[in-house]
Design a protein around this motif. Structure first.
Motif, short mmCIF file in Angstrom:
data_model
loop_
_atom_site.label_atom_id
_atom_site.label_comp_id
_atom_site.label_asym_id
_atom_site.label_seq_id
_atom_site.Cartn_x
_atom_site.Cartn_y
_atom_site.Cartn_z
N VAL A 286 0.82 -1.12 0.01
CA VAL A 286 0.09 0.11 -0.02
C VAL A 286 1.02 1.24 -0.10
N GLU A 287 1.93 1.18 0.74
CA GLU A 287 2.74 2.37 0.89
C GLU A 287 3.74 2.49 -0.58
N ALA A 288 3.99 1.42 -1.21
CA ALA A 288 4.95 1.65 -2.33
C ALA A 288 4.50 2.67 -3.27
N GLU A 289 5.32 3.66 -3.87
CA GLU A 289 4.91 4.50 -4.65
C GLU A 289 4.74 4.41 -6.27
N ASP A 290 5.68 3.07 -6.33
CA ASP A 290 5.87 3.03 -7.69
C ASP A 290 4.97 1.82 -8.36
N ILE A 291 3.81 1.59 -7.61
CA ILE A 291 3.06 0.77 -8.15
C ILE A 291 1.59 1.12 -8.34
N LEU A 292 0.96 0.90 -9.59
CA LEU A 292 -0.39 1.69 -9.98
C LEU A 292 -1.31 1.39 -9.00
N ASP A 293 -2.24 2.13 -9.01
CA ASP A 293 -3.37 1.54 -8.13
C ASP A 293 -4.15 0.54 -8.48
N GLU A 294 -4.08 0.25 -9.79
CA GLU A 294 -4.86 -1.00 -10.36
C GLU A 294 -4.43 -2.24 -10.03
N GLN A 295 -2.69 -2.12 -9.97
CA GLN A 295 -2.02 -3.28 -9.43
C GLN A 295 -2.18 -3.63 -8.10
N LYS A 296 -2.36 -2.32 -7.34
CA LYS A 296 -2.56 -2.60 -5.76
C LYS A 296 -3.89 -3.20 -5.43
N SER A 297 -4.83 -2.64 -6.30
CA SER A 297 -6.17 -3.37 -5.82
C SER A 297 -5.92 -4.85 -6.22
N ARG A 298 -5.36 -5.22 -7.35
CA ARG A 298 -5.56 -6.55 -7.67
C ARG A 298 -4.68 -7.30 -6.67
N ILE A 299 -3.69 -7.02 -6.14
CA ILE A 299 -2.99 -7.51 -5.08
C ILE A 299 -3.74 -7.62 -3.71
N CYS A 300 -4.35 -6.54 -3.40
CA CYS A 300 -5.13 -6.75 -2.19
C CYS A 300 -6.12 -7.66 -2.31
N LYS A 301 -6.92 -7.72 -3.43
CA LYS A 301 -7.87 -8.80 -3.56
C LYS A 301 -7.50 -10.22 -3.22
N ARG A 302 -6.02 -10.59 -3.66
CA ARG A 302 -5.62 -11.80 -3.12
C ARG A 302 -5.39 -11.72 -1.92
N LEU A 303 -4.84 -10.74 -1.56
CA LEU A 303 -4.22 -11.05 -0.03
C LEU A 303 -5.56 -11.07 0.66
N ALA A 304 -6.55 -10.64 0.78
CA ALA A 304 -7.86 -10.68 1.64
C ALA A 304 -8.31 -12.27 1.36
N GLU A 305 -8.20 -12.70 0.25
CA GLU A 305 -8.57 -14.12 -0.06
C GLU A 305 -7.71 -15.12 0.77
N ALA A 306 -6.40 -14.84 0.75
CA ALA A 306 -5.58 -15.81 1.40
C ALA A 306 -5.72 -15.71 3.07
N ASP A 307 -6.05 -14.56 3.38
CA ASP A 307 -6.08 -14.25 4.75
C ASP A 307 -7.39 -15.14 5.13
N LYS A 308 -8.36 -15.12 4.58
CA LYS A 308 -9.56 -15.92 4.82
C LYS A 308 -9.27 -17.36 4.89
N ARG A 309 -8.47 -17.81 3.84
CA ARG A 309 -8.16 -19.10 3.67
C ARG A 309 -7.40 -19.71 4.98
N LEU A 310 -6.34 -18.63 5.38
CA LEU A 310 -5.57 -19.23 6.56
C LEU A 310 -6.40 -19.28 7.78
N VAL A 311 -7.22 -18.41 7.87
CA VAL A 311 -8.33 -18.74 8.77
C VAL A 311 -8.88 -19.81 8.95
N ASP A 312 -9.32 -20.38 7.67
CA ASP A 312 -9.89 -21.55 7.61
C ASP A 312 -9.05 -22.77 7.71
#
Lengths: 342, 354
Positions: A286-312
């Motif tokens: 999130v803090e990286a400045e050289d990544i486009l917003d679109e890329q960030k959102s794409r990554i965050c989507k995956r992070l959220a999913e992985a976090d849920k799976r870890l909880v499972d």
């Protein structure tokens, strides 16, 4: 309870505030409860907020201040998740205790001793819905002689009918200044040396959870003696050193799957907790400045999913590898859709 | 006696792989007291060894005189009573158990055993060491309820008992418990450290190690010290004196998974899928945990694939492993993964070669 050696007590217990007015940073609650102490008038209460903000401490303190050590046993029932709290206990134990009448309000030994009993239900969000439903009528029927204190982390897990019967108080995560002053107080009492850097590190790694901060402090003091640096604190806290996260991120930038796979293998072998790693990786991205917003959102989507799976309870290695591969594809602008997926 | 047990360090001073951690632990208990501890790290990294050595440090040699007991608990849960049976290892000063063995009823064990221990508080003449230690294995496999019930119990009885928790991944331990313990991360030993240990064992056993032999074992061991020592002993039984090009026997199930992987790569058809199912069953009935099978299969497949396919395959491996955890029959999900892979790979082959 048998006398306990002072040293064998965790500092969290040792420095638990004994009086309501000592509870740090939760002004509204403290104001209401101080008022209670004077007028001995008290509604049902619902305390909610993140761990380590003083919910249990406040409830225990008010109970002690109202009744004093002698009456405490007979007037206060403390139940938490470690006691069985199914619907049967609500029907029998709680109801029986709630039903007992108490003498009129006379001051005894300097304590207000108001004419009601208190039932503290700690970790109430782990109670079943049935058990909570069974409480509804009990609360109203015996409201003359009993007050309920519910304590929980997530107010959404308390059913609406119960929540609406209580005065709700949100416990805020402690601000850094409040935390620092509390920590410095403990350091002075215990004769510890803590420099400014270590203090701010402690504030950031504990994220507003004072109990965690104190536990880390005690751990570090035990392991490394009376002079504590910020490195020692990171060591005991289980926070992943920034270099490790950086190395993984750099591996993602290379775009070479095998390099990243090797890095993931190393992280797993070193035993770093992946859930922690994901949240730290999230901060970096999130803090990286050289990544486009679109890329960030794409990554965050995956992070959220992985976090849920870890909880499972999913496997850490596979999830981390999946996240890493996704971060890599986002950074190197590879297509999001899979090519050969039919 | 297996070498793994024979050369297990008995005291904190003998520990050589995690020397710094051992010394820190020693300081920690120097004042006859310690906080709750949570040890986490990959298998074969030395968590249990450190815990046993630490117990010895606290309680003296008495901690090693353990007896194995099959304990029965009758727990009154309102309308019915629950009978539970669990194997415990105990000495005068500590109790060790794996509560996750009783499945979803683990909550009762956690509550009962701690309360029981709190009742029988040990008394020492010097008024010191007035606490017992409860060692809980596999806390990451404990149910949510059991972990919840540990929370307050830990605080309430903290004067009488200390908990040493031991687990592989601390992600699965709730935040509430982690914040009540001193977390100790045990990393897997590096390959050099494994080589050092193997050299030392070789020297004590009076063996001659050809140069590079220990290094090769260490590479095969996946950074698990236990596995390295077991492999070493297997080699010793197989052939001695060692020759420098002696083959290190791989685990037979790993061979088997490698075979499955090459089967899948050769042909992608329902018939092949059927054959693979038989082989997967074979692995499962030999008690190889399904997630390990899946991980190994992924590892073998990744070795054989082009870079562009790797992302896709590892995504699906993660996906099906998660499904497997939520579901009940592991074989369905393993097979689904294989089928998915076949379809992807076939698509890739058609796109590339027409």
């Amino acid at each position: 309870m048998a006398p306990v050696l002072q040293s064998s007590q965790p500092w969290v217990e040792k420095y638990r505030p004994k009086q309501v007015k000592d509870v740090a940073h939760q002004d509204e609650v403290v104001r209401v409860l101080t008022n209670t102490l004077e007028t001995s008038n008290c509604p049902h209460m619902l305390f909610y907020g993140p761990p380590g903000t003083g919910k249990t401490t406040t409830a225990l303190a008010i109970a002690h201040q109202l009744f004093g050590p002698e009456m405490y046993k007979s007037r206060v029932l403390e139940l938490n998740a470690s006691d069985d709290r199914g619907i049967n206990v609500v029907r029998t134990k709680i109801k029986d205790f709630a039903a007992v009448a108490v003498g009129s309000g006379q001051r005894q030994g300097g304590y207000p001793c108001p004419p009601y009993k208190i039932i503290i239900l700690d970790e109430a969000d782990s109670m079943t819905e049935d058990a909570q439903n069974a409480l509804r009528r009990t609360m109203e029927t015996y409201s003359k002689v009993t007050r309920f204190f519910f304590i929980c982390n997530y107010v959404s897990r308390i059913i609406e009918p119960l929540a609406s019967r209580c005065a709700k108080f949100r416990f805020k995560p402690l601000s850094e200044e409040v935390m620092s002053s509390r920590i410095l107080h403990i350091c002075k009492e215990e004769g510890l040396n803590l420099d400014g850097e270590a203090l701010s590190t402690l504030g950031s790694i504990s994220q507003g959870d004072l109990r965690r901060a104190i536990t880390y402090l005690q751990g570090a003091a035990r392991l490394f003696g009376s002079t504590i640096t910020s490195k020692d604190l990171i060591n005991v806290s289980g926070v992943i050193p920034p270099e490790v996260v950086g190395a993984l991120f750099a591996a993602c930038r290379t775009g070479d799957f095998d390099v990243a796979n090797k890095e993931v293998n190393n992280i797993i072998a070193d035993g770093y907790p992946v859930s922690m790693l994901l949240s730290q990786l999230f901060d970096v991205i999130v803090e990286a400045e050289d990544i486009l917003d679109e890329q960030k959102s794409r990554i965050c989507k995956r992070l959220a999913e992985a976090d849920k799976r870890l909880v499972d309870g999913a496997d850490e290695y596979l999830q981390l590898l999946d996240v890493t591969s996704n971060v890599m594809r986002a950074l190197c602008n590879m297509p999001e859709e899979f090519q050969y997926d039919s | 006696m297996l070498w793994v047990d024979k050369y297990r360090p008995k005291t904190l001073d003998q520990v050589i792989v995690h020397e710094d951690i051992a010394q820190n632990l020693k300081k920690l208990v120097a004042e006859q007291d310690c906080p709750h501890l949570l040890f986490y790290g990959p298998p074969g990294s030395g968590k249990k060894t450190l815990i046993m050595a630490l117990l010895r440090q606290i309680f003296g040699p008495g901690a090693e005189k353990v007896k194995v007991e099959n304990k029965n608990w009758k727990i009154d849960a309102g309308s019915r009573t629950i009978d539970l049976e669990l194997t415990t290892l105990s000495s005068a000063n500590h109790v060790e158990l794996s509560p996750s063995d009783v499945g979803f009823q683990d909550r009762y064990v956690v509550q009962e055993v701690i309360k029981e221990m709190a009742k029988n508080r040990p008394i020492d003449t010097k008024g010191k060491r007035g606490f017992k230690v409860l060692v809980l294995n596999d806390v990451d496999k404990l149910s949510r309820e059991a972990q919840h019930s540990l929370r307050r119990t830990m605080e309430k009885y903290s004067a009488f008992c200390r908990l040493f928790l031991c687990c592989n991944s601390s992600s699965r331990v709730t935040e509430a418990i982690r914040s009540r313990c001193l977390n100790v991360r045990i990393n897997a030993p590096t390959e050099e450290q494994i080589v050092n240990v193997l050299d030392l064992i070789g020297k004590k056993e009076g063996l001659e190690l050809p140069s590079g032999f220990a290094t090769r074992i260490a590479e095969k061991s996946n950074r698990s010290l236990r596995r390295a020592i077991l492999l070493f002993e297997t080699c010793r039984v197989q052939q001695y004196p060692f020759t420098s090009n002696q083959a290190i026997p791989p685990m037979d199930w790993e061979e088997y998974v490698a075979e499955i992987a090459s089967d899948i790569m050769k042909e992608q058809s329902p018939k092949r899928l059927f054959q693979v199912r038989g082989k997967l069953y074979e692995l499962l009935i030999n008690c190889i945990p399904p997630d390990i099978v899946l991980k190994r299969l992924l590892y073998e497949l990744l070795k054989r694939l082009d870079a562009e396919l790797k992302h896709e395959v590892c995504h699906w491996a993660a996906y099906y492993e998660h499904k497997m955890r939520l579901g009940q029959k592991a074989i369905f999900h393993l097979e689904a993964f294989v089928a998915k892979f076949m379809s992807i790979y076939k698509g890739f082959l058609i796109a590339t070669f027409g």
